[in-house]
Scaffold this active site. Structure first.
Site, mmCIF file in Angstrom:
data_model
loop_
_atom_site.group_PDB
_atom_site.id
_atom_site.type_symbol
_atom_site.label_atom_id
_atom_site.label_comp_id
_atom_site.label_asym_id
_atom_site.label_seq_id
_atom_site.Cartn_x
_atom_site.Cartn_y
_atom_site.Cartn_z
ATOM 1 N N HIS A 207 0.861 -1.183 0.000
ATOM 2 C CA HIS A 207 0.000 0.000 0.000
ATOM 3 C C HIS A 207 0.898 1.233 0.000
ATOM 4 O O HIS A 207 2.074 1.147 0.357
ATOM 5 C CB HIS A 207 -0.899 -0.006 1.244
ATOM 6 C CG HIS A 207 -2.131 0.830 1.099
ATOM 7 N ND1 HIS A 207 -3.268 0.388 0.454
ATOM 8 C CD2 HIS A 207 -2.415 2.093 1.515
ATOM 9 C CE1 HIS A 207 -4.187 1.344 0.481
ATOM 10 N NE2 HIS A 207 -3.693 2.394 1.120
ATOM 11 N N ASP B 77 -14.255 2.226 6.474
ATOM 12 C CA ASP B 77 -13.230 2.996 5.753
ATOM 13 C C ASP B 77 -13.841 3.670 4.524
ATOM 14 O O ASP B 77 -13.520 4.810 4.209
ATOM 15 C CB ASP B 77 -12.042 2.115 5.354
ATOM 16 C CG ASP B 77 -10.918 2.961 4.723
ATOM 17 O OD1 ASP B 77 -10.497 3.936 5.362
ATOM 18 O OD2 ASP B 77 -10.498 2.660 3.600
ATOM 19 N N ARG C 164 -13.334 12.262 4.851
ATOM 20 C CA ARG C 164 -12.033 12.929 5.057
ATOM 21 C C ARG C 164 -11.626 13.689 3.802
ATOM 22 O O ARG C 164 -11.099 14.801 3.873
ATOM 23 C CB ARG C 164 -10.949 11.888 5.403
ATOM 24 C CG ARG C 164 -11.033 11.381 6.825
ATOM 25 C CD ARG C 164 -10.117 10.187 7.035
ATOM 26 N NE ARG C 164 -8.728 10.492 6.818
ATOM 27 C CZ ARG C 164 -7.836 9.623 6.317
ATOM 28 N NH1 ARG C 164 -8.200 8.391 5.990
ATOM 29 N NH2 ARG C 164 -6.592 9.970 6.161
ATOM 30 N N SER D 235 -7.011 3.823 8.550
ATOM 31 C CA SER D 235 -7.580 3.635 7.219
ATOM 32 C C SER D 235 -6.803 2.555 6.452
ATOM 33 O O SER D 235 -7.388 1.610 5.902
ATOM 34 C CB SER D 235 -7.539 4.969 6.465
ATOM 35 O OG SER D 235 -7.753 4.780 5.091
ATOM 36 N N LYS E 269 -8.052 -1.832 6.083
ATOM 37 C CA LYS E 269 -8.211 -2.488 4.770
ATOM 38 C C LYS E 269 -7.272 -3.670 4.632
ATOM 39 O O LYS E 269 -7.642 -4.734 4.163
ATOM 40 C CB LYS E 269 -7.873 -1.502 3.636
ATOM 41 C CG LYS E 269 -8.904 -0.465 3.360
ATOM 42 C CD LYS E 269 -8.638 0.261 2.041
ATOM 43 C CE LYS E 269 -7.560 1.322 2.100
ATOM 44 N NZ LYS E 269 -7.854 2.502 2.883
HETATM 45 N N1 URA Z 1 -4.274 5.432 1.877
HETATM 46 C C1 URA Z 1 -5.350 5.021 2.594
HETATM 47 O O1 URA Z 1 -5.891 3.957 2.340
HETATM 48 N N2 URA Z 1 -5.789 5.806 3.565
HETATM 49 C C2 URA Z 1 -5.225 6.972 3.885
HETATM 50 O O2 URA Z 1 -5.672 7.626 4.802
HETATM 51 C C3 URA Z 1 -4.103 7.410 3.146
HETATM 52 C C4 URA Z 1 -3.646 6.607 2.129
#
Ligand code: URA
Length: 430
Positions: free
Chosen positions: A82, A161, A168, A183, A187
């Site tokens: 990620h 999320d 956000r 966040s 995930k």
């Molecule tokens: N990626 C995400 O999934 N969440 C965030 O808050 C920032 C980057």
């Protein structure tokens, strides 16, 4: 419990306990806490912060808001990647098929555009007919059949999320370390992975600008991941210029496909190999980064990763035409080139400005309900330190109208520097 008291408590800088966090997340997902109260709480959290117990509690509640996968029976290591978000960051699209070809399982749940940065899901959805809102069953089938997939937060997968992320994005509460940690990790943990490599972006085109804050974010991701038994490995990379040349949804997908054809921009290729090698190390497939990099290069240059990418996209309903210009992706009606008025060296285009211009062109959202125009964006032909000739195109704007293109060109010009003397090139790895 009372949401107004909880907002006031956080506004006063006090800790929320696990029960309060649970009540808020459930209430928001179930709809009895409205957007305006959740927005106020997110703003209070952004200003006053959360300690590590609160961050773990928030991550847990977001994770448990939906289905949690279990791939513990997989023969192959299940490892994901990620990014904390940067301008022009299309690495997930390139990396996923390479990592699978190297022997990993990659059940990826990504996000949409956030703030001035693009989102993997919005990029992917510029591919005609492609679906990312996979059901839990289809998600598992894709991982079984292809080794991975490109999934989204849905009503069933990390719905908390999905809702908090969208809010956000529209309330200037993106740049907050505990919210970013919860966040990302909610995930990733919901995917049922054993480990994740996180590209922590730092600089003018990232949510975190200072290296000490990026290190704090990296530590928090590692610690909170560890609380859930997930190994988190972080790589700090600089975001002082957009990654690759393209910024904008369809343009970035086209650049990702070219990279999978092994003629992509050097920074995208270097970063992909570095992150894949880190994933292979985490999954125990290789013993050294050098070996990991070799495998990653081989999966890319053999064409196997491109073939797999095309199969995954097709299985998710997407239509890519490799014979068409731009692979059959949506094209903007207006393309305006900016030519350099002098010779020199390409020095700087503010990456945040580039991201904001693409958002204003319609490539991102200013309100939760905004529709995205997948075709708009920028192509920046130069990288920091490269020579520029007078009259040479430096960037081009892809826009829906002449007026929008003209406005974007003026905005970008303001943040663009062509220097007379030599300029140090950009260092990607911090
Ligand atoms: N990626 C995400 O999934 N969440 C965030 O808050 C920032 C980057």
């Amino acid at each position: 419990m009372n949401i107004i008291e909880i907002i006031s408590k956080k506004r006063a800088g006090l800790r929320l306990d696990g029960e309060e966090v649970k009540w808020v997340v459930r209430g928001f997902v179930q709809g009895y806490i409205p957007d305006y109260q959740m927005s106020a709480l997110l703003m209070a959290i952004s200003i006053k912060g959360m300690d590590s117990d609160e961050t773990v509690a928030l991550t847990r509640e977001m994770l448990e808001s939906g289905c949690v996968f279990d791939f513990s029976g997989s023969r192959e290591p299940v490892i994901d990647k990620h990014s904390t978000g940067g301008v022009g960051d299309k690495i997930s699209l390139i990396l996923l098929p390479i990592a699978i070809e190297c022997g990993l399982r990659v059940p990826m749940i990504s996000g949409r555009a956030l703030g001035f940065t693009g989102g993997t899901l919005d990029k992917l959805e510029s591919i005609p007919c492609l679906r990312t809102d996979l059901s839990p069953q289809r998600f598992e089938e894709m991982v079984g059949e292809f080794g991975g997939c490109f999934g989204a937060q849905t009503e069933e997968l990390v719905p908390a999320d999905k809702k908090i992320y969208a809010l956000r994005d529209a309330t200037a509460t993106v740049e907050c370390i505990p919210l970013i940690v919860a966040s990302i990790l909610s995930k990733k943990i919901a995917e049922g992975i054993g480990g994740v490599v996180i590209d922590v972006k730092c600089g003018a085109g990232a949510f975190i600008r200072r290296t000490d804050d990026a290190l704090r974010l990296a530590r928090a991701l590692e610690e909170v991941g560890g609380e859930f038994g997930v190994r988190v490995s972080t790589v700090l990379t600089s975001m002082e210029q957009p990654l690759g040349h393209a910024v904008g949804n369809a343009l970035e997908v086209a650049e990702a496909i070219s990279t999978l054809q092994d003629h992509g921009p050097t920074d995208c290729i270097r970063l992909t190999h570095r992150l894949v090698s880190e994933m292979l190390l985490l999954g125990g497939i290789v013993g050294t980064r050098i070996e990991g990099k070799k495998r990653s290069i081989e999966a890319l240059s053999s064409g196997r990763a491109l073939d797999l990418f095309l199969k995954i996209i097709e299985a998710q309903g997407g239509v890519i035409d490799m014979k068409e210009p731009y692979f059959g992706l949506p094209k903007a009606p207006v393309v305006k080139k900016w030519l350099s008025p002098k010779s020199g060296h390409y020095d700087f285009m503010h990456p945040r400005l580039a991201g904001e211009v693409v958002r204003e062109l319609g490539g991102g959202r200013l309100a939760v309900s905004d529709e995205i125009d997948p075709s708009v964006g920028l192509v920046i032909h130069k990288k920091k330190g490269e020579p520029v000739e007078r009259g040479e195109p430096v960037f081009e704007v892809h826009a829906g109208s002449d007026i929008a293109a003209q406005r974007a060109v003026h905005r970008i010009e303001e943040g663009l520097v062509i220097s007379d003397g030599p300029v140090w090139p950009h260092y990607l790895f911090l």
